[in-house]
Design an enzyme around this catalytic site. Sequence first.
Site, short mmCIF file in Angstrom:
data_model
loop_
_atom_site.label_atom_id
_atom_site.label_comp_id
_atom_site.label_asym_id
_atom_site.label_seq_id
_atom_site.Cartn_x
_atom_site.Cartn_y
_atom_site.Cartn_z
N CYS A 216 0.83 -1.21 0.00
CA CYS A 216 0.00 0.00 0.00
C CYS A 216 0.86 1.25 0.00
CB CYS A 216 -0.94 -0.01 1.21
SG CYS A 216 -2.04 1.42 1.27
N CYS B 253 -0.43 4.09 2.16
CA CYS B 253 -0.25 3.83 3.60
C CYS B 253 1.19 4.07 4.03
CB CYS B 253 -0.61 2.38 3.93
SG CYS B 253 -2.24 1.84 3.39
N ASP B 254 2.14 3.63 3.22
CA ASP B 254 3.53 3.53 3.67
C ASP B 254 4.54 4.38 2.90
OD1 ASP B 254 2.67 1.65 5.55
OD2 ASP B 254 2.95 0.00 4.16
#
Length: 306
Positions: free
Chosen positions: A133, A136-137
């Site tokens: 992701c 997300c990261d």
Amino acid sequence: MRDVIIIGSGPAGYTAAIYAARAGLNPLLIASSVEAGGELMKTTEVENYPGFPEGLMGPDLMANFQAQAERFGTEILFDDVTEVDLKGDVKILKTGGGQTFEAKTVILSTGAAYRELGLAREKELSGHGVSWCATCDGFFFREKTIAVVGGGDSAMEEANFLTRFAAKVYLIHRRDSFKASKIMQERALSNPKIEVIWNSAITELQGEAKLTGVKLEDTVTGATSELELDGLFIAIGNDPRVWLVEDQVELTAEKFIKVEGRSSKTNLPGVFAAGDVIDPTYRQAVTAAGSGCVAALDAEHYLQNH
């Protein structure tokens, strides 16, 4: 006879439980015996969920979801649903523990699993350099060298997004052409931070405590090489968890549960779906939670009218 049973315990399932419980429907949420909490249980730092400006760990966020659902009276069962009959007015569910439940409505929030490369230590390095992701990261890889593996639209999108943070992004693909749409390819190929490595498959993840690189094999010549990396983003698709219901509810061409417009209504009366199992596009905790709210409200309205 239950008013509503929720299958799945990610953000969609728990949010549906919160809303259903507050509506006085006394929901039963059947969480997995092994994967309770969904994909966020595999995520380290979550910085983009609203209301937590300092961020928090994925498992901590899911513990908050669970506590809130239980506060309003949700009953949670840590077991696996192994068989369902959803076609009648009374929905029948059986669990691996040998219990049978009946319900007037069912909310399916079984999620979707990111597709893995199938390499040794892939799960072990998840959150330690290996991610599925970018949104997300990506923030954790500022001025780092990273790679995205894949050849579809999602891989192109992830690679372009990651150039906001990384100093260098390799795009690794096992063929000599992408299957992504033309416009997505053009965006990736014209980005000066992105370098494509064609005809290459990752055969090994390197590093102990965290990822330090990968071993590549040329899919044409068989030659091997090594590539030093700080991070690897896997974008080869995801698989919605529909095996339990695929012979009963209507699916999309991509094998996600099909719902009516912006609602959570499936083709079966009294059966609703929410979260990543209906969403091939966004796959975020906040969008899953929103659709869980929709499912609970749809179930409540259904019960009022029947």
